[in-house]
Motif scaffolding. Structure first.
Motif, PDB file in Angstrom:
ATOM      1  N   GLU A 139       0.796  -1.215   0.097  1.00 58.27           N
ATOM      2  CA  GLU A 139      -0.132   0.001   0.121  1.00 58.27           C
ATOM      3  C   GLU A 139       0.905   1.201   0.047  1.00 58.27           C
ATOM      4  O   GLU A 139       1.451   1.539   1.058  1.00 58.27           O
ATOM      5  CB  GLU A 139      -0.973  -0.118   1.277  1.00 58.27           C
ATOM      6  N   LEU A 140       1.067   1.907  -1.320  1.00 55.32           N
ATOM      7  CA  LEU A 140       1.879   3.273  -1.247  1.00 55.32           C
ATOM      8  C   LEU A 140       1.234   4.373  -0.574  1.00 55.32           C
ATOM      9  O   LEU A 140       1.985   5.098  -0.153  1.00 55.32           O
ATOM     10  CB  LEU A 140       2.221   3.435  -2.707  1.00 55.32           C
ATOM     11  N   LEU A 141      -0.119   4.413  -0.841  1.00 50.95           N
ATOM     12  CA  LEU A 141      -0.692   5.482  -0.080  1.00 50.95           C
ATOM     13  C   LEU A 141      -2.139   5.129   0.499  1.00 50.95           C
ATOM     14  O   LEU A 141      -2.985   4.706  -0.317  1.00 50.95           O
ATOM     15  CB  LEU A 141      -0.956   6.647  -1.226  1.00 50.95           C
ATOM     16  N   VAL A 186       1.943  -0.508 -10.560  1.00 48.32           N
ATOM     17  CA  VAL A 186       1.531   0.706  -9.570  1.00 48.32           C
ATOM     18  C   VAL A 186      -0.085   0.970 -10.061  1.00 48.32           C
ATOM     19  O   VAL A 186      -0.111   1.640 -11.167  1.00 48.32           O
ATOM     20  CB  VAL A 186       2.319   1.725  -9.386  1.00 48.32           C
ATOM     21  N   VAL A 187      -0.938   0.977  -9.150  1.00 50.35           N
ATOM     22  CA  VAL A 187      -2.370   1.389  -9.774  1.00 50.35           C
ATOM     23  C   VAL A 187      -2.830   2.411  -8.927  1.00 50.35           C
ATOM     24  O   VAL A 187      -2.617   2.586  -7.576  1.00 50.35           O
ATOM     25  CB  VAL A 187      -3.369   0.057  -9.739  1.00 50.35           C
ATOM     26  N   LEU A 188      -3.716   3.278  -9.387  1.00 50.00           N
ATOM     27  CA  LEU A 188      -4.458   4.215  -8.728  1.00 50.00           C
ATOM     28  C   LEU A 188      -6.053   3.543  -8.513  1.00 50.00           C
ATOM     29  O   LEU A 188      -6.629   3.448  -9.510  1.00 50.00           O
ATOM     30  CB  LEU A 188      -4.597   5.642  -9.300  1.00 50.00           C
ATOM     31  N   ARG A 189      -6.513   3.981  -7.158  1.00 50.78           N
ATOM     32  CA  ARG A 189      -7.874   3.494  -7.086  1.00 50.78           C
ATOM     33  C   ARG A 189      -8.656   4.610  -6.391  1.00 50.78           C
ATOM     34  O   ARG A 189      -7.994   5.320  -5.573  1.00 50.78           O
ATOM     35  CB  ARG A 189      -7.813   2.208  -6.277  1.00 50.78           C
ATOM     36  N   GLY A 261     -20.146  18.110  -4.798  1.00 50.38           N
ATOM     37  CA  GLY A 261     -20.756  17.754  -3.973  1.00 50.38           C
ATOM     38  C   GLY A 261     -20.337  16.498  -3.234  1.00 50.38           C
ATOM     39  O   GLY A 261     -20.281  16.113  -1.950  1.00 50.38           O
ATOM     40  N   LYS A 262     -20.104  15.382  -4.111  1.00 48.26           N
ATOM     41  CA  LYS A 262     -19.865  13.900  -3.377  1.00 48.26           C
ATOM     42  C   LYS A 262     -18.299  13.988  -3.102  1.00 48.26           C
ATOM     43  O   LYS A 262     -17.413  14.604  -3.977  1.00 48.26           O
ATOM     44  CB  LYS A 262     -19.890  13.014  -4.393  1.00 48.26           C
ATOM     45  N   SER A 263     -17.702  13.388  -2.210  1.00 48.11           N
ATOM     46  CA  SER A 263     -16.516  13.087  -1.628  1.00 48.11           C
ATOM     47  C   SER A 263     -15.879  11.911  -2.097  1.00 48.11           C
ATOM     48  O   SER A 263     -16.504  10.736  -1.965  1.00 48.11           O
ATOM     49  CB  SER A 263     -16.606  13.312   0.093  1.00 48.11           C
ATOM     50  N   TYR A 264     -14.728  11.936  -2.624  1.00 44.95           N
ATOM     51  CA  TYR A 264     -13.908  10.906  -3.142  1.00 44.95           C
ATOM     52  C   TYR A 264     -12.537  10.661  -2.566  1.00 44.95           C
ATOM     53  O   TYR A 264     -12.175  11.633  -1.694  1.00 44.95           O
ATOM     54  CB  TYR A 264     -13.520  10.992  -4.754  1.00 44.95           C
ATOM     55  N   SER A 265     -12.045   9.426  -2.297  1.00 43.08           N
ATOM     56  CA  SER A 265     -10.885   9.281  -1.759  1.00 43.08           C
ATOM     57  C   SER A 265      -9.880   8.413  -2.964  1.00 43.08           C
ATOM     58  O   SER A 265     -10.484   7.665  -3.634  1.00 43.08           O
ATOM     59  CB  SER A 265     -11.008   8.458  -0.375  1.00 43.08           C
ATOM     60  N   VAL A 266      -8.536   8.617  -2.736  1.00 42.46           N
ATOM     61  CA  VAL A 266      -7.713   7.873  -3.904  1.00 42.46           C
ATOM     62  C   VAL A 266      -6.902   7.185  -2.988  1.00 42.46           C
ATOM     63  O   VAL A 266      -6.304   7.637  -1.831  1.00 42.46           O
ATOM     64  CB  VAL A 266      -7.165   8.933  -4.679  1.00 42.46           C
ATOM     65  N   GLY A 267      -6.267   5.992  -3.514  1.00 39.47           N
ATOM     66  CA  GLY A 267      -5.211   5.338  -2.821  1.00 39.47           C
ATOM     67  C   GLY A 267      -4.181   4.725  -3.952  1.00 39.47           C
ATOM     68  O   GLY A 267      -4.756   4.712  -5.176  1.00 39.47           O
ATOM     69  N   LEU A 268      -3.073   4.455  -3.465  1.00 37.11           N
ATOM     70  CA  LEU A 268      -1.943   4.133  -4.650  1.00 37.11           C
ATOM     71  C   LEU A 268      -1.557   2.571  -3.937  1.00 37.11           C
ATOM     72  O   LEU A 268      -1.325   2.261  -2.723  1.00 37.11           O
ATOM     73  CB  LEU A 268      -0.838   4.985  -4.544  1.00 37.11           C
TER      74      LEU A 268
END
Length: 487
Positions: A139-141, A186-189, A261-268
Motif C-alpha cells: 500500500e503506497l498511499l 502501480v495502480v490508482l484506485r 458535492g460528493k466526496s472521493y478518496s484515492v489510494g495507490l
C-alpha cells in the motif's frame, strides 16, 4: 524529525553534499532527503544532517558554551520516522531494516499539496473491496480524501511519492501480460469517501490522471443502445506503471476531478495483476467440493419439504453451460446459490476478466470469486455420462441420465437399423426383393411409432417423404443417410 524541520537552503546543502540534484520544490527536496536517510545514510551523511540541524537550532540557545548535546527540541529519538538508530547513539546501524517503515507516511506525504498529519484520535478509515484479478503487494498511499482547494468545479490534487528499490525490482522482473504491460503494477484506485463498508471503485466526474508529464488513459464508457439509459463506465484500477520513473526518483501524480458535492478518496497500490487462467488454476487447487459433500447437498435439496418449490422426487440438471451453450468442462457455482445447476468456470472467469460483473448466469445473484466452488459430483458425472446432455438427481442422491427419445431408438440395445428402401439413395442392397424390405420397414415403423419427436422433425420428415414416389417410414435416428450400424 530533523530532516522534516529543514528549510529549503538546508535541504539544498544536504543534497549538494552527497551530489544529488538541488532543484525542485520544497516537498520534492524533502522526499529526496528522506530517501537519502533511508537508503544511503552513511556516518558522514548523518553527521552532516546533525551539523545542519544544530546550526539551525542549537546556536539559538543562550547557552552556546555548553558542549554539543543530542538534539532535544524535537524528539529524544532522532529520525523517528523509521527508528533505525539506537536510542542515544549517533552511529547508525549497519543494516537498516525496512520491515517497519511506514511507507505511506514516508512517500504519500503531499496530497493536495498539504502534509498529512497523523490523526490524534483513531477514526474509521476508507477501505476498498478486494479485487480477484489484483493481488495487493504494498500500500503506497492509504485511501485519502480529495479535498477541494477552492470553489471551482474542476479541481486538481497532486501526490508525490517514490518507489523503493525492492518495489522497482519487483516491477522490472515481472512477466509481461501483453507487450508493454507488466503483471506487477502501480495502480490508482478511487472510491467514495465512505467508511461504513469496503467500497467499490468509483470515478468522480471529469476525471483525468497525469503521471509526471503525461496523461494516463482512463477506461471510457460502455455504449448504451437503449434510449433513456445512461452509458455505464467501468471503474477499475488505473495502471500508472508505464508512465512512472522506475528508480528512486520521485513521481508526481495529479488527479483532476469534478467537485459536485460528493466526496472521493484515492489510494495507490503495488499490485500483481492476475489472468483468468491463473484464477482458474487457483480455483482448481482450493475450490473443489468433494463429491460426497455435493451428494449430501443434493439429498438435502430433495428431502421431503411441504414448502419446497421443487419436485421432491427428483431434479433435473443440464450438462450444458448456460453461458456459451456448450457442454460443461469445469462445473462451477457459488456456494451462496440455492440451485444445483452449474456454469463453466473457464468461460465465467474469462467474461469477468473482460467485464467484471460477478453475477451468476443461472439465478442473476452475486457470485463473487471467493464464493465459487467446483462441483466434484457433477465433474465425476461428466466423465461417466458422455452420451447425454441432462441428468436427474434422485431423492437418495443417485442420478440417471436423461436422453432424448430419438437417441434411445438408436441406442446399442437396438443395433439393427434400416433407414428406408433401397431406392432412397442406392446404397442398400436388396438381395431378397422388395417384399422383404417392406417387411423390415414395417418392423421399424412398429418399433418407433410410440416414440415422441418434435413437430419440427415431423414436418421435416414429411417434406422428405413428399420427394419420394411412395410413403416411406419416418427416420428417427440422427445417423446420416446410408449408414447402417454393425450387427
Amino acid at each position: 524529525n530533523m530532516v522534516m524541520s529543514f528549510r529549503v537552503s538546508d535541504l539544498q546543502m544536504l543534497l549538494g553534499f552527497v551530489g544529488r540534484s538541488k532543484s525542485g520544490l520544497k516537498h520534492e527536496l524533502v522526499t529526496r532527503a528522506l530517501q537519502l536517510v533511508q537508503f544511503d545514510c552513511s556516518p558522514e551523511v548523518f553527521k552532516k544532517i546533525k551539523e545542519l540541524y544544530e546550526t539551525r537550532y542549537a546556536k539559538k540557545s543562550s547557552d552556546v558554551a555548553q558542549p554539543p548535546q543530542p538534539p532535544q527540541p524535537r524528539s529524544a529519538e532522532p529520525l523517528s520516522i523509521h527508528s533505525s538508530y539506537d536510542r542515544g547513539s549517533t552511529v547508525p546501524r549497519t543494516s537498516i531494516s525496512t520491515a517497519n517503515i511506514d511507507y505511506p507516511a514516508l512517500y504519500g506525504k503531499y496530497l493536495n499539496g498539504l502534509g498529512r498529519l497523523p490523526p490524534k484520535v483513531a477514526k474509521p478509515e476508507v477501505r476498498l473491496v478486494k479485487l480477484p484479478f489484483y493481488t495487493t503487494l504494498d500500500e503506497l498511499l492509504k485511501p485519502t480524501e480529495l479535498v477541494p482547494q477552492n470553489n471551482e468545479k474542476l479541481q486538481e490534487s497532486p501526490c508525490i511519492f517514490a518507489l523503493t528499490p525492492k518495489q522497482v525490482e519487483l516491477i522490472r522482473n515481472s512477466r509481461e501480460l501483453q507487450p508493454g504491460v507488466k503483471s506487477v503494477q502501480v495502480v490508482l484506485r478511487i472510491c467514495y469517501t465512505d467508511t461504513s463498508s469496503p467500497q467499490e471503485d468509483q470515478y468522480p466526474p471529469n476525471i483525468a490522471v497525469k503521471v509526471n508529464h503525461s496523461y494516463c488513459s482512463v477506461p471510457g464508457y460502455y455504449p448504451s443502445n437503449k434510449p433513456g439509459v445512461e452509458p455505464k463506465r467501468p471503474c477499475r484500477p488505473i495502471n500508472l506503471t508505464h508512465l512512472m520513473y522506475l528508480s528512486a526518483t520521485t513521481n508526481r501524480i495529479t488527479v483532476t476531478w469534478g467537485n459536485y458535492g460528493k466526496s472521493y478518496s484515492v489510494g495507490l497500490y503495488l499490485v500483481r495483476q492476475m489472468t483468468s487462467a491463473e484464477l482458474l488454476q487457483r480455483l482448481k487447487t482450493i475450490g473443489i467440493k468433494h463429491p460426497e459433500l455435493c451428494k449430501a447437498l443434493v439429498k438435502e435439496k430433495l428431502r421431503l419439504d411441504p414448502d419446497s418449490e421443487i419436485a421432491t422426487t427428483g431434479v433435473r440438471v443440464s450438462l450444458i453451460c448456460p453461458l456459451v451453450k456448450m457442454r460443461l468442462s469445469v462445473p462451477c457455482r457459488a456456494e451462496t446459490c440455492a440451485h444445483l445447476q452449474c456454469f463453466d468456470a473457464v468461460f465465467y472467469l474469462q467474461m469477468n476478466e473482460k467485464k467484471p460483473t460477478w453475477m451468476c448466469p443461472v439465478c442473476d445473484k452475486p457470485a463473487p470469486y471467493d464464493q465459487l466452488i467446483i462441483d466434484g459430483l457433477l465433474s465425476k458425472i461428466l466423465t461417466e455420462c458422455e452420451d447425454a446432455d441432462e441428468i436427474e438427481y434422485l431423492v437418495d442422491g443417485s442420478w440417471c441420465p436423461i436422453r432424448a427419445e430419438k437417441e434411445r431408438s438408436c441406442s446399442p440395445q437396438c443395433p439393427i437399423l434400416v433407414l428406408g428402401s433401397s431406392d432412397v439413395n442406392g446404397l442398400l442392397p436388396t438381395p431378397n426383393g422388395n417384399s422383404e424390405n417392406g417387411k423390415a420397414t414395417a418392423d421399424v415403423v412398429d418399433l418407433t411409432l410410440d416414440s415422441s419427436s418434435s413437430e419440427e422433425e415431423e414436418e421435416e420428415d414429411e417434406e422428405e417423404d413428399d420427394d419420394e414416389e411412395g410413403p416411406q417410414p419416418k427416420r428417427r435416428c440422427s445417423y446420416e443417410k446410408g449408414l447402417v450400424s454393425a450387427c
